[in-house]
Scaffold this motif. Structure first.
Motif: not given
Ligand SMILES: Nc1ncnc2c1ncn2[C@@H]1O[C@H](COP(=O)(O)OP(=O)(O)O)[C@@H](O)[C@H]1O
Ligand SMILES: [Mg+2]
Length: 431
Positions: A212-214, A219-221, A243-247, A249-251
């Motif tokens: 859940s944490h991972e 997701l919060s990012a 920002f989209l690049k970061d998003i 990355l997170e995805v």
């Protein structure tokens, strides 16, 4: 009563013997004969004539007296009979009469009177002893049953109590049983089971919390990045891009975590079915290194594969590939630009070793025992840039252990790390 019957038969045969012998004796000899037998068989013996009159009494009392007992009458009719009597003031006796027959004519009879008192006394004594013995047996059996019931039922009650508590959800149950028998073994086995169940449950809870944490972190990012884009007015196109690049990355990170989680599920299933195939480990490694080369080249890391022989063993290709890819990928990932990764393959007595050696950042001593744990990463902050999930090594280890192999690691910070993977040449138990 058998004992009395036996006596009866015995007396009848004695009577027969006397009746047979008496015929050829004269009166003096008869007297001796009767007295001798009388002593021998401890009875009174009388010789009667054809009218029932006593000719000779071994006790010398009834000579000349006419006896009218039923036995005497029967004997004079030619029959051998025996009967028990209760005599007042004397007790139980047995009368036995045997006719004396010569040329089909009855000449008289032999009369034996035997006291049964001693026999009955003996029988009573024996019966009493039997009774006492039976009572003693009952008492002892009762006592033993009581002890056994106590010894057996108490631990069983404890075990039942423990099982009930476990059923209610308290998995950490210990049953204390003293001794060294089957029940104690059962209690030990129960304790081991409850400890294991407790650990497994604990691990499961930890795992769910970790997952859940991972999942939440990326997701919060993503949420934060998209919200700031939404509420910012007149945002420059470059900022959007960034920002989209970061998003993205997170995805990607989320995607990797889920992929690893699915791999874990797959391994759990694989516990039941590994798809063994005879495989050349050297070709498998060559192929694998080839596919990782582009990543290494990006960081100007040289990969060398050193192997002097072709080694063929049975393994689940897809799973072993997955395990080794992660180890080699780690070596590249945790080695700075311009570094070096060496992969060696060699065979030992009954195992095959794959050695992956890098001259990268190394692993601190205190972290070494933990790197195979799920979600464990040495440098959590750094992991974001390297894109790790911390699941790779735990997956690798599980796959290797499923193959009855083992994985070891030695490392020195800033000098490099070596992973050893050992796989058995002959897998004993096929799943
Ligand atoms: N070759 C290596 N050199 C240095 N550290 C390593 C190496 N391999 C693994 N580690 C450490 O072990 C941790 C766990 O590895 P792994 O389970 O593969 O997770 P990750 O997804 O972070 O690669 C890594 O985060 C890293 O800190
Ligand atoms: Mg990894």
């Amino acid at each position: 009563m058998n004992y009395i019957n036996e006596k009866k038969v015995n007396l009848l045969s004695q009577g027969n013997i006397i009746a047979d012998r008496i015929v050829s004796y004269n009166s003096n000899e008869i007297d001796n004969l009767l007295k001798k037998y009388s002593k021998e068989i401890k009875s009174r013996i009388m010789l009667l004539d054809e009218k029932g009159i006593v000719i000779n009494d071994s006790y010398d009392v009834l000579n000349g007296t006419k006896l009218e007992h039923w036995e005497v009458v029967e004997a004079l009719k030619g029959k051998s009979v025996a009967r028990e009597h209760e005599l007042e003031g004397y007790g139980r006796v047995m009368y036995v009469t045997v006719p004396i027959i010569l040329n089909n004519k009855v000449y008289g009879s032999v009369f034996i009177s035997f006291s049964l008192e001693e026999v009955y006394n003996n029988v009573n004594k024996i019966m009493r002893n039997y009774f006492l013995l039976a009572m003693l047996c009952i008492v002892i059996t009762g006592f033993i049953s009581f002890i056994f019931a106590h010894v057996i039922s108490t631990p069983i009650e404890k075990l039942t109590e423990g099982i009930k508590k476990m059923y209610q959800g308290n998995l950490e149950q210990k049953v204390e049983v003293i001794g060294n028998d089957e029940l104690t073994n059962l209690a030990h086995a129960f304790n081991m089971m409850s400890t294991k169940l407790f650990q497994v449950d604990q691990q499961r809870k930890e795992f769910v919390a970790n997952v859940s944490h991972e999942l939440r972190t990326p997701l919060s990012a993503i949420k934060l990045l998209s919200e700031s884009l939404m509420y910012e007015e007149k945002t420059a196109v470059e900022t959007y891009r960034e920002f989209l690049k970061d998003i993205v990355l997170e995805v990607n990170r989320l995607d990797k975590i889920i992929e690893s989680l699915l791999a874990l599920v797959d391994i759990d299933k694989g516990k039941l079915e590994l798809n063994y195939e005879i495989t050349y480990v050297n070709y498998l490694l060559e192929k694998l290194i080839h596919s990782l080369k582009p990543i290494a080249e990006q960081k100007k890391i040289s990969i060398d594969f050193i192997c002097s022989e072709k080694i063929q063993i049975e393994l689940d290709r897809i799973k072993i590939q997955q395990a080794l890819t992660n180890i080699i990928h780690n070596a590249i990932k945790y080695t700075p630009e311009g570094g070096k990764v060496d992969i060696l393959l060699y065979s030992e007595n009954d195992s095959v070793t794959i050695k992956v050696k890098d001259n990268g950042i190394g692993i601190p001593k205190e972290s070494l025992p933990h790197i195979f744990e799920r979600f464990y990463r040495v440098d959590k902050a750094r992991a974001r840039s390297t894109g790790g999930t911390g699941l790779g090594l735990s997956i690798s280890k599980q796959i290797i252990e499923l193959h009855q192999g083992e994985i070891e690691v030695t490392s020195e910070v800033d000098r490099g790390t070596v992973f050893y993977v050992r796989l058995p040449k002959n897998i004993s138990i096929r799943s």
